[in-house]
Design a protein around this motif. Structure first.
Motif, mmCIF file in Angstrom:
data_model
loop_
_atom_site.group_PDB
_atom_site.id
_atom_site.type_symbol
_atom_site.label_atom_id
_atom_site.label_comp_id
_atom_site.label_asym_id
_atom_site.label_seq_id
_atom_site.Cartn_x
_atom_site.Cartn_y
_atom_site.Cartn_z
ATOM 1 N N LEU A 6 0.700 -1.207 0.182
ATOM 2 C CA LEU A 6 -0.198 0.032 -0.300
ATOM 3 C C LEU A 6 0.994 1.215 0.064
ATOM 4 C CD1 LEU A 6 -2.559 -1.333 2.615
ATOM 5 C CD2 LEU A 6 -3.096 -1.010 -0.266
ATOM 6 N N SER A 7 0.131 2.233 -0.451
ATOM 7 C CA SER A 7 0.785 3.686 -1.217
ATOM 8 C C SER A 7 1.227 4.003 0.914
ATOM 9 C CB SER A 7 0.254 4.666 -1.591
ATOM 10 O OG SER A 7 -1.003 4.756 -0.978
ATOM 11 N N SER A 26 -10.616 9.304 -6.075
ATOM 12 C CA SER A 26 -10.605 9.509 -7.588
ATOM 13 C C SER A 26 -10.948 7.366 -8.325
ATOM 14 C CB SER A 26 -10.052 9.770 -8.442
ATOM 15 O OG SER A 26 -9.161 9.504 -8.469
ATOM 16 N N GLY A 28 -9.872 4.291 -9.290
ATOM 17 C CA GLY A 28 -9.284 3.352 -9.426
ATOM 18 C C GLY A 28 -7.795 4.059 -8.311
ATOM 19 N N GLY A 533 -16.574 -0.736 -10.205
ATOM 20 C CA GLY A 533 -16.155 -1.499 -9.777
ATOM 21 C C GLY A 533 -15.205 -2.535 -10.504
HETATM 22 N N1 LIG Z 1 -1.081 0.631 -3.407
HETATM 23 C C1 LIG Z 1 -1.507 -0.351 -4.442
HETATM 24 N N2 LIG Z 1 -0.579 -0.802 -5.525
HETATM 25 C C2 LIG Z 1 -0.758 -1.493 -6.364
HETATM 26 N N3 LIG Z 1 -1.545 -1.470 -7.323
HETATM 27 C C3 LIG Z 1 -2.824 -1.541 -6.387
HETATM 28 C C4 LIG Z 1 -2.733 -0.247 -5.062
HETATM 29 N N4 LIG Z 1 -4.175 -0.653 -4.601
HETATM 30 C C5 LIG Z 1 -4.803 -0.343 -5.196
HETATM 31 N N5 LIG Z 1 -3.781 -1.137 -6.180
HETATM 32 C C6 LIG Z 1 -4.852 -1.588 -7.740
HETATM 33 O O1 LIG Z 1 -5.444 -0.607 -8.053
HETATM 34 C C7 LIG Z 1 -6.580 -1.535 -9.141
HETATM 35 C C8 LIG Z 1 -7.611 -0.737 -8.538
HETATM 36 O O2 LIG Z 1 -7.964 -0.098 -6.922
HETATM 37 P P1 LIG Z 1 -9.620 -0.621 -6.574
HETATM 38 O O3 LIG Z 1 -10.516 -1.102 -7.131
HETATM 39 O O4 LIG Z 1 -9.462 -0.963 -5.138
HETATM 40 O O5 LIG Z 1 -10.236 0.927 -6.571
HETATM 41 P P2 LIG Z 1 -11.193 1.378 -6.649
HETATM 42 O O6 LIG Z 1 -11.071 3.127 -6.195
HETATM 43 O O7 LIG Z 1 -12.385 0.489 -5.106
HETATM 44 O O8 LIG Z 1 -11.311 1.026 -8.083
HETATM 45 P P3 LIG Z 1 -13.019 2.195 -8.213
HETATM 46 O O9 LIG Z 1 -13.688 2.865 -7.643
HETATM 47 O O10 LIG Z 1 -12.865 2.849 -9.476
HETATM 48 O O11 LIG Z 1 -14.400 0.789 -9.062
HETATM 49 C C9 LIG Z 1 -6.745 -2.785 -8.458
HETATM 50 O O12 LIG Z 1 -6.295 -3.075 -9.586
HETATM 51 C C10 LIG Z 1 -6.222 -2.659 -6.923
HETATM 52 O O13 LIG Z 1 -5.297 -3.951 -7.153
#
Ligand SMILES: Nc1ncnc2c1ncn2[C@@H]1O[C@H](COP(=O)(O)OP(=O)(O)OP(=O)(O)O)[C@@H](O)[C@H]1O
Length: 609
Positions: A6-7, A26, A28, A533
């Motif tokens: 995680l960041s 936002s 992704g 999603g």
């Molecule tokens: N820290 C990270 N490092 C690498 N990949 C990540 C990280 N955080 C999230 N991801 C990846 O980025 C993608 C988007 O994550 P996630 O589905 O949780 O986002 P979201 O904000 O819920 O998206 P959305 O609202 O657009 O559906 C996924 O493939 C997830 O595995």
């Protein structure tokens, strides 16, 4: 699932202490990822009792999977939709709401419509209004009554407050009548499920406090989709007891305005009522630079690409026709598959990395044909159970079909009579005088329908609709679409059953046993709403002509409805991890063979002049 680092910002959210938080982020940016990791972390402590609510069954299944709930059997955690959460409460508390037995949930729109019809028929005054309507306006009248009833429940409104136009006072009566009929059936509808549990919590302190003690952490995913009843349900559940509430959401992905949802509940009320701390996440982990640039341009955003080293691709193609659009999509798919590897895509490019998205299902027609011709595997992503017919034509068809295969089906016999407004639908003279004289055609087709001639009979109906002057163009498109769905399901059913029967077919589709998304191999074809999603490495977004996306009704109505279409397009763009190919046809073929010229979606004006 591979381990993700995680960041710093994401880790901070996962590690947050007790309190209320709004994570506004936002597409992704890892909202669902962060929510999952935080729940996981909290569950490491045996004192944590977690309630995580999503909006769709699909999302809750995904969350359960990400949480690896099967490994957490003894933990205090409930993951589910608002509806499943409320149902679980109602199951043990229905007596407090005045029911003798657990009420039956009327989930089918047609059940609700029938109750409205019964309500209308209960008073001659309404029957006169109803009978005086043109047949094409009848469906509109009923849906107006139903949406009035839903609004009362979703908006927690006093019915009087919703009367905006003169003459609508009688809706009030229909609302009360509708509720009485439901009650006499020991039934409730989907909206009641939320409303009744909200009332239970608000009026019964003992029950509220019992449930409030059952959880000390609450999570809501996709918070932009909250409507008033859902928000106040959350508030009444928490009362003064639960302070640890986290809502994650993205206002730009608000696409359920037609259900009374608005991001205002999370952005304003939640922040005020719970004194929630707002945290923003505006990095994008999913998409390539090109895709993010396009999404930013569409929404005038400034989201940063974390994967900025991954260039990706974004392309808009103006096709001469739908056929040309299909050839563009399939041609590109073949090129990509032949390419095997691309520096921007992890692993070998195969069909499972590709999704084809559209605003409505009918935009896939040509592409589906061409995929079949080229033996390219694909499946339809669909959350629906069975088929739901919206057109009066197909409802009449469906009712008579059911009666034919099950003559003791009194419910649909009654429905058919009431829809046709006749006493005897087998009587030719009565039908000739009814609102829908075309029923005699339906009756003829179904009377002669057998397993052997099913396909041919459906083709006869297609031809009839094509030549009919009774229906508007838009109605014809819808009937074609519904009929086609039935044809496809028959194809699938008769393929998998050695001895297909009409009864077997009807039961199988009613139970949702055959669905068009049963095969999960190959390219995923989906509407944007269903793909919310989720993500795919390569996305083809087709049918971007004005009137299709945005939908013609949203263009007519403008305002927030048009804005929601733009949000929907943003959702579509951001499903693409690496490559995004957008296309639109310059000519669209109407189902009966005419051609209409089309222009590109107004939302693409920012990209091409
Ligand atoms: N820290 C990270 N490092 C690498 N990949 C990540 C990280 N955080 C999230 N991801 C990846 O980025 C993608 C988007 O994550 P996630 O589905 O949780 O986002 P979201 O904000 O819920 O998206 P959305 O609202 O657009 O559906 C996924 O493939 C997830 O595995």
């Amino acid at each position: 699932m591979s381990k993700i680092n995680l960041s710093t910002k994401q880790t901070e959210i996962v590690d947050l202490g007790i309190g209320a938080y709004l994570v506004e982020a936002s597409a992704g940016s890892g909202k669902t990822r962060v929510l999952t990791e935080r729940v996981k972390k909290l569950l490491e402590d045996n004192n944590s009792k977690v309630l995580a609510i999503t909006f769709t069954n699909k999302a809750s299944e995904e969350l359960k999977e990400r949480l690896e709930l099967d490994k957490l059997k003894n933990k205090n955690v409930f993951v589910g939709t608002f509806h499943s959460f409320c149902q679980s409460i109602l199951e043990s508390r229905f007596k407090l709401l005045g029911f003798q037995k657990m009420p039956h949930i009327f989930d089918d729109e047609s059940d609700r419509i029938e109750i409205v019809e019964e309500a209308i028929k209960s008073v001659p005054y309404f029957t006169d209004i109803y009978d005086g309507l043109e047949s094409k306006d009848i469906a509109g009248y009923k849906s107006k009554v139903l949406s009035f009833i839903s609004s009362i429940k979703r908006e927690l409104a006093e019915p009087e407050d919703l009367i905006t136009e003169e003459g609508e006072e009688h809706f009030l009566f229909l609302y009360n009548e509708y509720q009485d009929i439901l009650k006499s059936n020991n039934a409730i509808d989907f909206d009641d499920l939320i409303l009744f549990v909200y009332k239970l919590f608000s009026n019964n302190e003992a029950v509220q406090s019992l449930y409030a003690k059952s959880y000390n952490y609450i999570f809501i995913d996709e918070g932009q989709d909250l409507n008033k009843a859902q928000y106040y349900l959350l508030k009444s559940l928490c009362g003064d007891n639960i302070k640890n509430v986290m809502i994650v959401g993205d206002p730009n992905q608000s696409i359920y305005g037609f259900n009374g949802s608005t991001p205002r509940y999370m952005q304003t009320l939640f922040v005020e009522d719970f004194n929630a701390q707002k945290i923003t996440l505006d990095e994008n982990y999913r998409c390539s630079k090109q895709v993010i640039d396009a999404a930013n341009k569409l929404m005038t955003l400034n989201v940063e690409a974390v994967n900025y080293v991954i260039e990706g691709q974004f392309e808009i193609y103006k096709a001469k026709s739908e056929k040309d659009e299909a050839e563009y999509v399939v041609g590109k798919i073949k090129d990509l598959i032949n390419l095997k590897n691309h520096k921007d895509i992890e692993g070998e490019i195969d069909y499972s990395k590709i999704a084809i998205l559209g605003r409505n299902k009918f935009v896939f027609k040509f592409i589906e044909g061409l995929l079949q011709e080229n033996n390219i595997p694909y499946y339809f992503k669909s959350g629906n159970i069975g088929i739901k017919f919206e057109t009066i034509f197909m409802k009449l068809f469906d009712f008579y079909f059911r009666i034919k295969i099950n003559p003791s089906d009194k419910l649909h016999t009654k429905r058919l009579k009431s829809l046709l407004k006749v006493n005897n639908f087998e009587n030719e003279d009565e039908i000739a005088k009814s609102k829908y004289e075309y029923f005699s055609f339906i009756r003829k087709v179904i009377s002669g329908l057998t397993e052997e001639n099913f396909k041919k009979s459906i083709q006869m109906v297609f031809d009839y609709i094509k030549d009919s002057t009774y229906f508007s163009d838009d109605e014809k498109v819808q009937i074609y679409y519904e009929l086609d769905e039935m044809k496809e399901l028959w194809k699938e059913y008769s393929f998998i059953n050695l001895k297909p029967s009409l009864t077997g077919f009807k039961n199988t589709i009613s139970l949702g046993i055959i669905k068009r998304d049963t095969k999960q191999d190959g390219i995923c074809i989906s509407t944007v709403h269903t793909m919310k999603g989720q993500e795919a490495e390569i996305v083809f977004l087709v049918g971007l002509d004005d009137g299709t996306f945005p939908y013609y009704l949203a263009i007519q109505n403008g305002g927030e409805e048009l804005n929601q279409e733009k949000n929907n397009l943003y959702v579509a763009f951001t499903r693409a991890k690496r490559f995004l190919y957008v296309s639109y046809p310059s000519i669209r073929m109407m189902p009966w063979g005419d051609y209409k010229s089309r222009i590109k979606s107004r939302f693409l004006n920012k990209f091409v002049s």
